[in-house]
Every structure is written in structure tokens, then in C-alpha cells.
Design a protein around this motif. Structure first.
Motif, PDB file in Angstrom:
ATOM      1  N   TYR A 187     -11.190   8.799 -15.994  1.00  0.00           N
ATOM      2  CA  TYR A 187     -12.278   8.495 -15.058  1.00  0.00           C
ATOM      3  C   TYR A 187     -12.303   7.027 -14.661  1.00  0.00           C
ATOM      4  CZ  TYR A 187     -14.918   6.944 -19.201  1.00  0.00           C
ATOM      5  OH  TYR A 187     -15.328   6.307 -20.352  1.00  0.00           O
ATOM      6  N   HIS A 188     -11.333   6.266 -15.121  1.00  0.00           N
ATOM      7  CA  HIS A 188     -11.268   4.865 -14.715  1.00  0.00           C
ATOM      8  C   HIS A 188     -10.546   4.741 -13.386  1.00  0.00           C
ATOM      9  CE1 HIS A 188     -11.794   3.490 -19.153  1.00  0.00           C
ATOM     10  NE2 HIS A 188     -12.905   3.878 -18.583  1.00  0.00           N
ATOM     11  N   ASN A 189     -11.206   5.143 -12.360  1.00  0.00           N
ATOM     12  CA  ASN A 189     -10.559   5.089 -11.046  1.00  0.00           C
ATOM     13  C   ASN A 189     -11.626   5.022  -9.963  1.00  0.00           C
ATOM     14  OD1 ASN A 189      -7.647   5.353 -10.197  1.00  0.00           O
ATOM     15  ND2 ASN A 189      -8.683   6.631  -8.672  1.00  0.00           N
ATOM     16  N   LEU A 190     -11.345   4.294  -8.915  1.00  0.00           N
ATOM     17  CA  LEU A 190     -12.291   4.216  -7.800  1.00  0.00           C
ATOM     18  C   LEU A 190     -11.596   4.376  -6.462  1.00  0.00           C
ATOM     19  CD1 LEU A 190     -14.560   1.202  -8.824  1.00  0.00           C
ATOM     20  CD2 LEU A 190     -15.238   3.578  -8.690  1.00  0.00           C
ATOM     21  N   ARG A 191     -10.379   3.870  -6.382  1.00  0.00           N
ATOM     22  CA  ARG A 191      -9.707   3.786  -5.092  1.00  0.00           C
ATOM     23  C   ARG A 191      -8.216   4.037  -5.256  1.00  0.00           C
ATOM     24  NH1 ARG A 191     -11.462  -1.770  -3.593  1.00  0.00           N
ATOM     25  NH2 ARG A 191     -13.039  -1.448  -5.173  1.00  0.00           N
ATOM     26  N   PRO A 192      -7.497   4.213  -4.156  1.00  0.00           N
ATOM     27  CA  PRO A 192      -6.039   4.374  -4.299  1.00  0.00           C
ATOM     28  C   PRO A 192      -5.430   3.120  -4.918  1.00  0.00           C
ATOM     29  CG  PRO A 192      -6.735   4.853  -2.049  1.00  0.00           C
ATOM     30  CD  PRO A 192      -7.930   4.305  -2.757  1.00  0.00           C
ATOM     31  N   SER A 193      -4.357   3.300  -5.647  1.00  0.00           N
ATOM     32  CA  SER A 193      -3.747   2.161  -6.317  1.00  0.00           C
ATOM     33  C   SER A 193      -2.921   1.342  -5.335  1.00  0.00           C
ATOM     34  CB  SER A 193      -2.865   2.666  -7.445  1.00  0.00           C
ATOM     35  OG  SER A 193      -1.864   3.500  -6.925  1.00  0.00           O
ATOM     36  N   ALA A 214       0.864  -1.183   0.000  1.00  0.00           N
ATOM     37  CA  ALA A 214       0.000   0.000   0.000  1.00  0.00           C
ATOM     38  C   ALA A 214       0.894   1.224   0.000  1.00  0.00           C
ATOM     39  CB  ALA A 214      -0.900  -0.001   1.216  1.00  0.00           C
ATOM     40  N   ILE A 230       0.069   4.458  -1.440  1.00  0.00           N
ATOM     41  CA  ILE A 230      -0.622   5.714  -1.223  1.00  0.00           C
ATOM     42  C   ILE A 230      -1.963   5.377  -0.592  1.00  0.00           C
ATOM     43  CG2 ILE A 230      -1.710   7.666  -2.366  1.00  0.00           C
ATOM     44  CD1 ILE A 230       0.397   7.444  -4.526  1.00  0.00           C
ATOM     45  N   ARG A 231      -2.151   5.830   0.601  1.00  0.00           N
ATOM     46  CA  ARG A 231      -3.431   5.614   1.273  1.00  0.00           C
ATOM     47  C   ARG A 231      -3.768   6.887   2.014  1.00  0.00           C
ATOM     48  NH1 ARG A 231      -3.526   2.152  -1.590  1.00  0.00           N
ATOM     49  NH2 ARG A 231      -3.891  -0.067  -1.354  1.00  0.00           N
ATOM     50  N   PRO A 232      -5.032   7.292   1.982  1.00  0.00           N
ATOM     51  CA  PRO A 232      -5.375   8.499   2.726  1.00  0.00           C
ATOM     52  C   PRO A 232      -5.081   8.306   4.212  1.00  0.00           C
ATOM     53  CG  PRO A 232      -7.342   7.399   1.867  1.00  0.00           C
ATOM     54  CD  PRO A 232      -6.164   6.693   1.296  1.00  0.00           C
ATOM     55  N   GLN A 260     -12.317  -7.506  -8.365  1.00  0.00           N
ATOM     56  CA  GLN A 260     -12.333  -6.293  -9.164  1.00  0.00           C
ATOM     57  C   GLN A 260     -11.526  -6.483 -10.431  1.00  0.00           C
ATOM     58  OE1 GLN A 260     -13.588  -3.238  -7.445  1.00  0.00           O
ATOM     59  NE2 GLN A 260     -13.783  -2.574  -9.552  1.00  0.00           N
ATOM     60  N   HIS A 302       1.643  -0.647 -10.884  1.00  0.00           N
ATOM     61  CA  HIS A 302       0.586  -0.133 -10.025  1.00  0.00           C
ATOM     62  C   HIS A 302      -0.741  -0.740 -10.445  1.00  0.00           C
ATOM     63  CE1 HIS A 302       2.872   2.816  -7.799  1.00  0.00           C
ATOM     64  NE2 HIS A 302       3.568   3.012  -8.900  1.00  0.00           N
ATOM     65  N   PRO A 354     -13.567   0.771 -12.866  1.00  0.00           N
ATOM     66  CA  PRO A 354     -14.997   0.731 -12.546  1.00  0.00           C
ATOM     67  C   PRO A 354     -15.722  -0.227 -13.489  1.00  0.00           C
ATOM     68  CG  PRO A 354     -14.480   2.727 -13.777  1.00  0.00           C
ATOM     69  CD  PRO A 354     -13.178   1.999 -13.573  1.00  0.00           C
ATOM     70  N   ILE A 379      -4.551  -0.576 -10.567  1.00  0.00           N
ATOM     71  CA  ILE A 379      -5.603   0.455 -10.491  1.00  0.00           C
ATOM     72  C   ILE A 379      -6.957  -0.202 -10.670  1.00  0.00           C
ATOM     73  CG2 ILE A 379      -6.559   2.442 -11.714  1.00  0.00           C
ATOM     74  CD1 ILE A 379      -3.505   3.032 -12.384  1.00  0.00           C
TER      75      ILE A 379
END
Lengths: 627, 687
Positions: A368-374, A285, A287-289, A416, A439, A444, A441
Motif C-alpha cells: 500500500y506504499h504507493n500513490l503515483r506511477p513510478s 517517465a 509508465i504513465r496512464p 516527496q 525505480h 505516502p 516510488i
């Protein structure tokens, strides 16, 4: 205390099998800060930022304090001890002269820093002279050697914990580059020899010793006089040492308050490449908020933690029950039941697997093909030999051909479709910026993608498009407001930094809140530069004509229309509300006999919320009337 | 609720050329209705078929014409019957005319709602567009389309057309196809319509939104480039993950006679003081404590509110930067879309100009956003241009959240170039990999891009809703395997693999992978590759469970050692601190036995394996787990027969090992005779 990353990973180039070992090694640090308290440390003043002169001793202490405050936020389990040498009083387990181990109650000598400990140390000046006192420990004629004693005490403190699980360090803060300078002849050689021997003993026990020298204004700290031997400096390193140490000290003080994470494998995956050939990859992990630290509920009266008990209650019978084994979904007027096993079976599509499905050009991966951190993927030969080789070959091909891989990734609870984007290693002067690997990714699915842009396209008229001139003006504007070396690493989260600062202030009972600079505000000054203003004005003229301000007003007008309507409604309500005798109704308890519509007259007339059940409305009216 | 009620009419081509696609059409249509049953059960749906032998619609009775169009289902509120109807769409016999069907569908909507319900009326056309449409009685086809489009606009209807275009189109059909495409393409130009082409059955399943969600703006206001330049924008979500539905907990406490029982479970949280378990702490007496070093600092909500970070609502541009400065993997969350205020023509122009300039210059804008007043933090992200090629869709921006310095963890990894040569591919291997990457192409230039996110359904959700439907009819049904069409999402396409076999083979030839022999057997077991057969599946489940255990317990796993396995097993079985120990012990024992047999040379391990098996059998009887043992024995025998280890089965039979029968453990479903005969039978069967 940050380890220099270059240093820790210096031997990265050899065999990656070490990697696992390195990760397991030393999860915490045990550090003893040896601070020289000789009179000289107090007499030398250096101008500090806020124009006040600070003594070397003060500099050392504030540096230590800052680094602890950061550590506490990092939630490290590091244990620390502070030990002054060249003191008048003595306090240490060995009862050695001139050494004073500073501590507060309820705390072992070597322990995690606590708020109280930090606080006491920060008001050290108030009682230092009285309780500890400064005094040269190495005087010619006596056999006392305070440096030797200090090292001995430090080493004894560090006896705690095994060398395998902890990094043990001694940091020496001093401005005396020649501690035995005033001793002559054989005694000096003798003292030097015994001190070095002590250091060597400590090093043999796995303790590393570091020096943070403080230079005089007029004369630089001369490492070669004594300390070069002590910390084992040679050749080129020797010349580099003092400036580098200065930087280290700055680093210690101005580190970002940020939780540190150990490099940890999130998952070990089987990456099936083709026809039954699978390789081994590890995920990390990257990059994680960062979220605020976990909270504990306390009883505000006793300040004791509260235990949260969860109980399940049958809604029909009110009976207390065990965690129910089944779940249900209402569907076609019936309750369709699922057991926990069935639900997990549905979700279990490809457990612990990453299955390669094929490759696509990078242009197919839209913004726009993104939902969460990679998630970062790196190969490992630990269990499947040959994994790294295939991975690198695919990695290189993907970079060369500008493609990304599409794969299906499944864990027991979630699966996913993912894109694997190969990332080439990027190195700059400071070291590795982007490590090599892939990475992952999350892509969606069709139901995750919305088409808001098509929402307003019902009319026959074509949507206006910018013309050449407008685009040109926009380009000129973009060129003007350019962030040259933007990097995602450059902003600290102002909300989070503020949170930490408040927490620290409250914990340490500091009076004023430290100012946290919000780095994310735009550069107003830069935007006011004539060149920028001109580009903006030209763009405005090109797009809005001379109607920019009108268009601004148009928006306001629209708002006012809506608010006019609201106002009209409220006026109506006032009139209608006037027809009732609310006081009388409330007193006789007849409010509940009115309809909801009627009740709302009163509420809207008095600008109160009109939401909720009838009961709530009645209650709200009564509260408003003060009854 | 009624305000958001949607009316949908499905227009389905059932002509002969569509027959092979109808199973997929049935799936997606029934899925739409099923989701409506869960999420919006007041929605109304009608179904129109065209290309049928019969004719059955109101228009044909009223004005004539409109042949071979059947109203299969008049517009009505969704129910279970509708799902059934859509699962068995009757096949037609004639090429159908989609324009007729559109008119019929439109007529149904107009008759039912006249001009109410604007914007909530939808027509969905699914066809392959290979059948010719009749010339109208008067005017041209274009005029007809214009008239229809005008009607649609005035009634606030939307049209979605899905055109299935499989690879091979016969020559004589090409002109028809082109004509049809042209006609269908007129709709998006004239009215609120959308058209998509799909090539595979998988993308057909994802071509229609199966759940309609009314879009909500998360921000309306100024995009501030400088205090002097503000552009009015609306921000929506572009992507948002559709989550697995949250099911309610079921309570079986209500008596079965109670017809109105809700069967729901309330979850109640009680806060109790740690010292005195009977003392409940009232909510107003609770205070949040934050960790500071080893201490916990209590801070009340009011205290926080007084001092916390309170940025003003605003969206400001910090500047523009090269798009290469932003890495794709820095994107943090689901994506937002910035659209100019649709009522502000100048804002649309301004967004358009900026988007196009940014695209040309390869720039992105860095933004600082506070969506709502009172939000406790700011968001920094990258605005990337989305230039539209449809005249009716405005240019817009995508917005992706970027990490803050605190969010990035700086882990170091070895450079690939510094690894020893033994880990690096040589030139030939690299070439094989290059070729592999080139050949396993999911987006060939002559075909539709496969697995395009926009057309890919979520296999897990599809599976759940299918199972839900199944269970509503057969409450005890087992979880069905993944649908064949959905397997195209979770597994590589066998067709593609077969076509590119040479590239794959060459890759496999050039690279060698093998298990690390230094690792312990039990670790290796977990890595074994699953192949999909049922037995293997079981196998995998066991091993993956094992893995979880290992991870959870780290080094503390109470292992069954090599020296005294039987004793270890018995000790583990008798542990009472956690019922999980029994399962763990049994699983471990099974692995041990497996390993022994696998490693045995000429049966040297057999006696030891037998001892373990006897112990396992005894344990399973004691703990009333006969099924575990019986299943294992079945599995073991099967394994032995498959791996030339028949001698072990014989050995077991000779030692009188049997299944656990009903008489030994009541839970067993094996009779005594079956149990005794099991291995004997095995012995007789093969050869």
C-alpha cells in the motif's frame, strides 16, 4: 512505421555518451511508399483472412493504410507520399514516364497523412484504371526504366527537410524479383548499373531504402536476382530476409493504436549520496496512464476553434481585475493572505535534489506504499564524472542485499519521500524487457494512509478466520485458475482502443464501427472447465457450507429492507401530497408559499429528486406538471 | 455538517519523564486543532493533562481520587485560543496515571454527549508508559480495564494510544513498562482501540491522524471469481494523497470599510470565436473537437455516448499468477483495499481463506474492475493479500492498478555489464558500496524502523499550517525554515551519519566524482551543491532559476556572449516583448561576472569584469532594479573575501564602484553615504 528496436539500439554497448546524441536525432520520418503497379501486381491473388482473394496491389495498399491510421493516432509528425510506378499515366514534378504520385487537394506531395488522403487512397480501386492505369514500364527495346524513374521521383520528394532532423526512407512494394528480366544483354547490365547508381546516390543523401517483397504462391520472391544488391544484403541476412519482411508487413498492419513516445529525459537530478558527494542522474517517465488526446473546443456552427478567455472578477465589487497576486485561506474567522512567492517558498523544500536518507530491507516496502506511477532513474556522466560508477555499485549492492533506498525528492512545486528500488536488467528473446536502473516510488505520508480495515472492528467478538481446510481449498482453486505467463503488457485498454476506433470511423466517415475486442474479460470458457468448477464447488462447500445461495439472498433481503423503508416514505408522501390541490396552487403562483417539506411531498410522491434550493423544487414541480 | 462533528479528548502525559518530548506533543496536538480549524471547524476538543502537581477535574470532586489529573480545557468548539493553549502545555511534576486520565476523559465525553454522537467520540492518549498505575480499590487492574472498555463500547468511543518508546529504558522501569504495555494492550482486545509505539520525535509527529476523513466505499458488490462464486466485498481507499489546500484568490478591490466583503475572486471563462473576438459562443453551441492527424474532428457528446465503451459494473477475477510476474514499479495509482462485507460472516471467511492461500503460495489475483455503472473504462489491477495479525481486524486485500499496454513506454537502456570498465566499479569499490548500503540502515533489527510511511508527517503541509498559524498573528511574517524534527525527513539524519562515518568515508575514499571539465562554466554552476547557508541558498535560487530559463527556452536562450557582453546585455535589457528579459539579462550578467572573477589569474580578468559590472549598474539604475545590483555586489564581495579574491574588492574600490543609492534610484534603501562607504569599509575590516 516502427523501427526495429534491436536495430536502432544495436550499438548500445559502447559508450553511453552517444545516448544524448541518439535521443536528439531524427524526431520524425519522411517516407515515400513506392508501390509497383504493374499488371502482375493485380493478377496474382492471395487468399486473405475473410476468404476473399486479394491482389498483391490491394495487400500493399491496405498495409499502407493500416499503418497510417495507426500513425495518426500516435500523433506522429511523419510525412508520407505514395508513388506508383509502372503506370500508364504520369504525374510527378520531373514529368518522368510511368510514375504517378498520388495525392489529394490541399496537400503537398510529401506531407502528414490526412483523413481525406487516407479516404481517397482507400477508394483507389474505383478510379485507378481510369485515372492511373497499369502498364509495364520496362519494355525491351525502349530506354525507359520505370524503377529508375520512381527512385528518382522519390529522392526528389525527400529533398524536403534536413537529414539531421528527419529519417528519410523509401519503401518499395513489389512482387517482381527481377525487374530487368525481359531485357537482354548490354541493355540489361546498363539498366541495372544506372538503377544501382541512383540508389547509391540516394543513400549518400541519407535516405534508406527498404524492400517489402510480395511472394507468389508457387514461387518465393528471389532477392538475390536483383534486390540484394539494391538494398545491400549479404550472407546470412539474405536467407533471413524474406520471412522477416513478411513479418514486418504483418507488424505494419496489426500494430496497436498507441501513442509513441520518444525517450526523453524528464529531469536531470542531483542525487546526493553522502556528505556532500552528489552524482548526476536522469529521470524518465516509463509508465504513465495514457489519456485521450487533447480536445479543442469548436463552434458547432462554423466548426472553427474557439478561444477561451479567462477573466478575474472581484466578487465584492464586480470589477474586472488582473490575475490576483495573493491567495487566502479563511482561518480563525480571518482571511490569512499569502503571496505566490510565499506559497512557492513553502513548497520549496529540496529543489532539484534527490537526497539519500538510508536503506531498508525490501520487506519494509508494503503493497500500500504507493500513490503515483513510478519514475525511472538512470545515471549519467555528462556533467558529473564518476556518477555511473557509484550508481552501479549501489545498484548491485541493493540487489544483492535485498534493500531499497529511502530518499527525499524535491522539485520546485512538489516534494516527496520516495523509495528507490533497484531493478535488474531482464532480457528475453525479444530484447530488453526491463532496463537496469532504479525505480522511484512515491511513498505516502501518515496522513495519506487510511485505515478502513479497522472500521468495522468495534465489536467484542473476534473476527472469523479461515481454517486449514478452507485455506487448502482456496489454494486448490488458485492453482486451477492460474495465468501462467501473465505480463502487464498484455492488455490493451479497451476504452481507449474503442475511442480511437470511433474517432477514426468518424474522421474517415466509415460506415461501420470496427469491432474492438475487450481483452480484459475473464475467460468464461476456461472457468467452465470441469476441473475448475469442481475446485470452486469444493471451496464453496468448505467456506459457505450448503448456505452459499442463502448468503446470496441475505444480501438481497438487506437491500429490500432499505427499499421497503424508502417505499414506506414514498407512500406517506403520496398520501400527504393528496391533501393539496397542486394544480390550483401552481396556477395561482402560491407554490412558493409552501414550505420545503410540503414541496417535497409532491416530489417524492412523483419520484422526482428532492435536492436543491426551494426555487429549484418549485421549478421542478412546475416542469413536471407541464406548466 | 453537525452530523460529522467529532468530539476529541486529548489525554497528555506531562510527567517529568515526558518533558523533553512535550515540544513534539505540543506540535502534533496544535496541528490537529489547526487542521480542524480549516477543515472541520465545528469539531469539539477537550484536553486532559496527567502527572501534574495539581488536581482539577469533576470526578475528584464527585467521588474523590483521580489526583494529579487536570482538565486543561473542557470540551468546546475548536478556536484559536485552543491552539495557543496546546502550544504551551504546562509541565507536570509527578509521574501520572494514564488509567485515571482515561476515566476522566471518558467521563467528560459521557457528561457532554451521553450516548449520542456514537462513533464520533475519540480519546487520544499520548504517554511514554513509564509511570506506574495505582492499584484499584477493588478488583484487579484487568477488571478495571474491562469495565472501562465496556463503557467505551457502549458509548461508541474510540481510544487511540501513542506510546513513545525511546531506546534506553532504565532497569528499574522495565517491569513498570511491561506492566503498562500489557494493560494498554488489553484495550484493543476489549474495545475499539488502537495502540502504536513510536521511537523518534519525527514519528511522534506522524503518529496521530491530524485530519479525520470519513471513509467512503468506492464499490460494494461481488468479487466475482467465477459466475458461480461471488464474494461480497466493500472497497475503500487505502491511500489517498492529502493535497496542499487550494487557497482562494484574493481581491483587494473592496473598500477597507466594508466589513462583510468576501474578498473572493470569481474566475470567468468566456468562449469566443477566433475570427471575431467580440463574438461570444454560447455553451450549447460549443462542440468538442478531437485531433486526427492535422485535422480536428468535431464530435458531440451525444454521438460519443451512443457509441462509447460502456462496461457493466463488476469486479471480476481474471486469474491468479505468481507475484514475481508483477513488478513493484508497475503500480500506477493510490491503493484500494478490499474488505469482505462486514455483515457477511461467510464472505469474511472466504476472503480470509483466499488471502492466506495466496500469501502462502506467493500468488496475486489479476482483476478487472468497473467500479460504477456508466464508467467509461475498465481498470486492471493486482490484488495482493493483507493477512491481519490482529484478532479484531479482518483479513483483506490490497488492490493496485496496473498499466495497460498503451501506458508502458518501451525505452531501451544500455546493460550495465556492457558498459566500458571505466564506468564500472571494481571489487574494492563494490565492497565499499555493499558496506555502505548495509551500514546506512534505517530499519535495524533492534530499533523502530525509521521514516516508516505510516508515522511520517508531510513536511510541506506541516510547514504550511505552521505558517498559516504564524501569519494569522503576524500577517507580515516570513516563511519560517523547516522545523528541526521535520528536517529528519528531508535530510539524512546527522546522528546516523556520525555513527556510520567509517562506512561513508570508505565509500567516499573509493569513489571519485568530478565535474566534467568539457562542459561550459554556466552549466557547471547549476550543479554546484547547496550547503544550506543563507548565502548559498540565494545562490541556488539564482542558479535554479537560470536552469528553468534554459529548459524553457532550449537553444533559443538569448545569451550574453563572450565577445560583446556589454552590448548583448544592453540589447537584452531594452527588449520590451517580455518583462522577463530584464531579469534574465541581469541574472546572466551576474553569472558572467562571477565566472570572470573566478577564472581570473592574477587579476587578468578584472578590467573586463569591471566593465560588465559598470554596465550592470547602469542597467539596474535605468530599469529601477537597484536591489538586484546591491544584493549582487554584497554577495560578490562576500564571495571574494571567502575565496581569497580580496584583490578584486580593492580593485573595485579603487575604481569607485559603489552601491546604488537612493538618489540614483528611488527604490533603493541605501543612503548615498552608505553607498559610497561600502567597499571602503570592507577594505578596512578584515585582518
Amino acid at each position: 512505421m516502427e523501427l526495429d528496436p534491436d536495430d536502432v539500439f544495436r550499438d548500445d554497448d559502447d559508450d553511453p555518451e552517444n545516448e544524448a546524441l541518439r535521443q536528439r536525432a531524427s524526431s520524425k520520418e519522411l517516407v515515400v511508399y513506392l508501390v509497383d503497379a504493374s499488371p502482375k501486381m493485380f493478377s496474382t491473388k492471395c487468399p486473405s483472412e475473410d476468404q476473399k482473394d486479394e491482389s498483391h496491389f490491394q495487400i500493399s495498399i491496405s498495409c499502407i493504410l493500416e499503418s497510417w491510421k495507426t500513425q495518426i493516432i500516435n500523433r506522429s509528425y511523419n510525412e508520407v507520399a505514395v508513388c506508383f510506378f509502372n503506370t500508364r499515366e504520369k504525374k510527378n514534378l520531373q514529368d518522368l514516364n510511368s510514375v504517378f504520385v498520388f495525392n489529394v487537394a490541399d496537400r503537398e506531395f510529401l506531407d502528414r497523412p490526412t483523413a481525406k488522403f487516407i479516404k481517397e487512397l482507400s477508394r483507389l480501386e474505383e478510379f485507378f484504371v481510369k485515372e492511373i492505369g497499369s502498364q509495364h514500364g520496362i519494355v525491351s527495346g525502349s530506354r525507359e526504366n520505370s524503377l529508375y524513374n520512381a527512385l528518382w521521383v522519390a529522392q526528389a520528394l525527400l529533398r524536403k527537410g534536413s537529414a539531421k532532423t528527419a529519417d528519410k526512407r523509401i519503401l518499395i512494394f513489389t512482387d517482381e524479383d527481377d525487374p530487368f528480366g525481359n531485357i537482354k544483354g548490354g541493355a540489361k547490365a546498363d539498366m541495372t548499373r544506372t538503377t544501382l547508381q541512383r540508389v547509391k546516390d540516394a543513400q549518400d543523401l541519407g535516405i534508406s531504402i527498404e524492400l517489402l517483397p510480395l511472394s507468389q504462391l508457387d514461387r518465393e520472391f528471389n532477392v538475390s536476382l536483383f534486390y540484394a544488391d539494391l538494398i545491400g544484403l549479404q550472407g546470412e541476412d539474405l536467407a533471413q530476409f524474406v520471412p522477416a519482411a513478411g513479418e514486418r508487413m504483418e507488424d505494419m498492419k496489426y500494430q496497436l493504436r498507441k501513442r509513441m513516445f520518444k525517450k526523453r529525459i524528464v529531469r536531470k537530478l542531483t542525487f546526493s549520496v553522502a556528505n556532500g558527494v552528489s552524482i548526476e542522474v536522469h529521470t524518465y517517465a516509463f509508465i504513465r496512464p495514457t489519456v485521450l488526446g487533447s480536445i479543442t473546443w469548436l463552434d458547432s456552427v462554423t466548426n472553427q476553434p474557439i478561444k477561451i478567455e479567462r477573466s478575474f472578477i472581484c466578487a465584492d465589487t464586480g470589477a474586472l481585475m488582473q490575475e490576483p497576486p495573493k491567495h487566502f485561506q479563511t482561518y480563525k474567522n480571518q482571511n490569512v493572505k499569502f503571496s505566490v512567492e510565499e506559497l512557492s517558498e513553502i513548497k520549496r523544500v529540496s529543489t532539484g535534489q534527490l537526497r539519500l536518507l538510508g536503506f531498508k530491507p525490501l520487506s519494509c516496502l508494503k503493497d500500500y506504499h504507493n500513490l503515483r506511477p513510478s519514475t525511472f532513474i538512470f545515471p549519467s556522466d555528462e556533467e558529473v564524472i564518476g556518477s555511473t560508477r557509484i550508481f552501479i555499485a549501489l545498484h548491485r549492492s541493493m540487489i544483492r542485499l535485498n534493500r531499497f533506498a529511502v530518499a527525499f525528492y524535491g522539485t520546485s512545486s512538489h516534494s516527496q519521500l520516495v523509495a528507490l528500488v533497484a531493478q535488474e536488467e531482464i532480457i528475453d528473446s525479444g530484447g530488453q524487457v526491463e532496463p537496469p536502473g532504479m525505480h522511484m516510488i512515491c511513498l505516502p505520508y501518515s496522513d495519506d494512509i487510511r485505515h478502513a480495515e479497522e472500521l468495522h472492528s468495534g465489536t467484542n467478538a473476534a473476527i472469523p478466520r479461515a481454517n486449514e481446510d478452507q485455506i487448502k481449498k482456496a489454494a486448490a482453486l488458485i492453482k486451477r485458475i492460474d495465468l501462467k505467463d501473465f505480463s502487464v503488457y498484455q492488455f490493451a485498454n479497451p476504452g481507449l482502443q474503442r475511442h480511437y476506433a470511433i474517432l477514426q470511423a468518424l474522421a474517415l466517415e466509415e460506415d461501420d464501427l470496427p469491432e474492438i475486442k475487450d481483452e480484459t474479460v475473464p475467460d468464461e470458457e476456461g472457468l467452465a472447465r470441469p476441473g475448475v468448477v469442481k475446485a470452486i464447488e469444493e471451496f464453496k462447500l468448505s467456506v459457505y457450507g450448503d448456505k452459499y445461495d442463502e448468503s446470496d439472498n441475505a444480501g438481497h433481503k438487506k437491500v429490500s429492507e432499505a427499499s421497503k423503508k424508502r417505499k414506506a416514505l414514498a407512500d406517506g408522501a403520496v398520501q400527504k401530497s393528496a391533501q393539496y390541490n397542486w394544480d390550483a396552487l401552481a396556477d395561482s403562483g402560491k407554490l412558493k408559499d409552501l414550505t420545503v417539506v410540503e414541496l417535497k411531498f409532491y416530489l417524492s410522491a412523483h419520484d422526482l429528486p428532492v435536492s436543491g434550493k426551494k426555487e429549484d423544487l418549485v421549478k421542478r414541480i412546475l416542469t413536471h406538471m407541464g406548466k | 455538517m453537525a452530523r460529522n462533528k467529532e468530539a476529541l479528548v486529548l489525554l497528555l502525559d506531562v510527567g517529568p519523564s515526558m518533558h523533553h518530548l512535550l515540544p513534539e506533543v505540543e506540535k502534533i496536538c496544535s496541528m490537529i486543532v489547526q487542521k480542524k480549524l480549516v477543515y472541520s471547524k465545528y469539531d469539539e476538543v477537550g484536553v486532559v493533562l496527567f502527572g501534574t502537581e495539581e488536581t482539577e477535574n469533576e470526578l475528584t470532586m464527585e467521588v474523590g481520587g483521580y489526583e494529579h489529573v487536570v482538565v486543561l480545557q473542557n470540551i468546546k468548539v475548536v478556536d484559536g485560543d485552543l491552539v495557543e493553549t496546546l502550544k504551551k502545555i504546562p509541565r507536570g511534576t509527578l509521574p501520572g496515571d494514564f488509567l485515571d486520565a482515561i476515566v476522566v476523559g471518558m467521563d467528560m465525553l459521557i457528561k457532554k454527549y451521553s450516548s449520542t454522537n456514537k462513533g464520533k467520540k475519540r480519546l487520544c492518549l499520548i504517554t511514554n508508559g513509564l509511570s506506574p498505575i495505582k492499584d484499584p480499590y477493588e478488583g484487579s487492574k484487568e477488571d478495571q480495564v474491562n469495565a472501562i472498555a465496556q463503557q467505551m463500547t457502549s458509548h461508541g468511543m474510540k481510544l487511540e494510544s501513542v506510546v513513545v518508546r525511546e531506546s534506553v529504558v532504565l532497569d528499574e522501569n522495565v517491569s513498570v513498562m511491561e506492566e503498562n504495555d500489557r494493560i494498554l494492550n488489553l484495550f484493543p482486545k476489549r474495545t475499539c482501540a488502537k495502540m502504536v509505539f513510536v521511537e523518534s520525535s519525527t514519528s511522534l509527529l506522524g503518529a496521530l491522524k491530524t485530519r479525520s476523513i470519513s471513509p467512503v466505499t468506492i464499490f460494494r458488490g461481488d468479487l466475482e471469481i467465477s459466475p458461480k462464486l461471488k464474494i461480497k466485498v466493500w472497497v475503500y481507499k487505502k491511500t489517498s494523497e492529502e493535497k496542499f489546500p487550494t487557497l482562494k484568490k484574493y481581491s483587494d478591490k473592496a473598500p477597507s470599510t466594508d466589513k462583510f466583503a468576501s474578498h473572493e475572486v470569481k474566475v470567468d471563462f468566456e468562449y469566443k470565436s477566433v475570427e471575431d473576438a467580440n463574438k461570444v459562443v454560447p455553451p450549447e453551441q460549443r462542440i468538442k473537437g478531437y485531433q486526427y492527424g492535422p485535422q480536428v474532428v468535431p464530435i458531440s457528446a451525444d454521438e460519443w455516448d451512443a457509441v462509447k465503451f460502456k462496461p457493466e459494473k463488476s469486479v471480476k477475477v481474471l486469474g491468479f499468477t505468481d507475484s514475481s510476474n508483477i513488478m513493484r514499479h508497475h503500480y500506477m495509482k493510490d491503493v484500494n483495499i478490499f474488505i469482505a462485507d462486514p455483515g457477511d460472516q461467510n464472505a469474511i471467511l472466504a476472503v480470509s481463506a483466499l488471502a492466506r492461500a495466496m500469501k502462502e503460495m506467493h500468488k496475486v489475483a489479476i482483476l478487472r474492475c468497473v467500479w460504477r455503472q456508466g464508467q467509461g473504462n475498465v481498470v486492471v489491477g493486482a490484488l495482493t493479500p493483507n493477512v491481519s495479525d490482529n484478532d479484531h481486524v479482518p483479513d483483506s486485500f490490497y488492490f493496485n492498478v496496473l498499466p495497460f499496454a498503451e501506458d508502458v513506454r518501451e525505452f531501451q537502456f544500455p546493460s550495465f555489464s556492457n558498459l566500458p570498465a571505466s564506468l564500472l566499479p571494481d571489487e574494492e569499490q563494490q565492497e565499499a558500496a555493499d558496506n555502505f548500503v548495509k551500514m546506512l540502515d534505517l530499519a535495524p533489527s533492534d530499533k523502530e524502523e525509521m521514516l516508516q510511511p505510516d508515522f511520517t508527517p508531510n513536511p510541506v503541509l506541516e510547514r504550511f499550517y505552521n505558517y498559516l498559524e504564524l501569519k494569522s498573528k503576524h500577517p507580515d511574517a516570513a516563511v519560517p525554515p523547516l522545523d528541526k524534527t521535520l528536517k529528519r525527513i528531508t535530510e539524512p539524519d546527522p546522528e546516523l551519519l556520525a555513527k556510520k562515518k567509517s562506512a561513508i568515508d570508505s565509500l567516499l575514499r573509493h569513489f571519485e566524482v568530478k565535474q566534467n571539465p568539457k562542459l561550459k562554466k554556466s552549466m557547471k554552476r547549476m550543479r554546484e551543491k547547496p550547503s544550506g547557508s543563507d548565502e548559498e541558498d540565494n545562490y541556488r535560487r539564482i542558479t535554479s532559476k537560470n536552469k528553468v530559463d534554459l529548459i524553457e527556452n532550449g537553444v533559443k536562450v538569448e545569451k550574453i556572449g563572450d565577445l560583446t557582453p556589454v552590448q548583448d546585455f544592453e540589447l537584452m535589457m531594452s527588449r520590451r516583448d517580455n518583462p522577463e528579459w530584464i531579469n534574465r539579462a541581469i541574472t546572466e550578467m551576474k553569472n558572467k561576472i562571477h565566472d570572470l572573477i573566478e577564472d581570473s589569474i592574477e587579476g587578468d580578468n578584472y578590467p573586463k569584469a569591471l566593465d560588465l559590472l559598470v554596465a550592470l549598474r547602469k542597467g539596474c539604475i535605468l530599469e529601477q532594479e537597484p536591489k538586484q545590483f546591491n544584493d549582487f555586489l554584497h554577495q560578490l564581495c562576500k564571495f571574494c573575501l571567502e575565496h581569497d579574491l580580496r584583490s578584486f574588492c580593492d580593485f573595485l574600490a579603487s575604481k569607485g564602484i559603489t552601491l546604488i543609492s537612493k538618489t540614483e534610484a528611488v527604490d533603493s534603501d541605501v543612503t548615498e553615504e552608505e553607498a559610497r562607504n561600502y567597499l571602503v569599509k570592507r577594505e578596512a575590516k578584515p585582518e
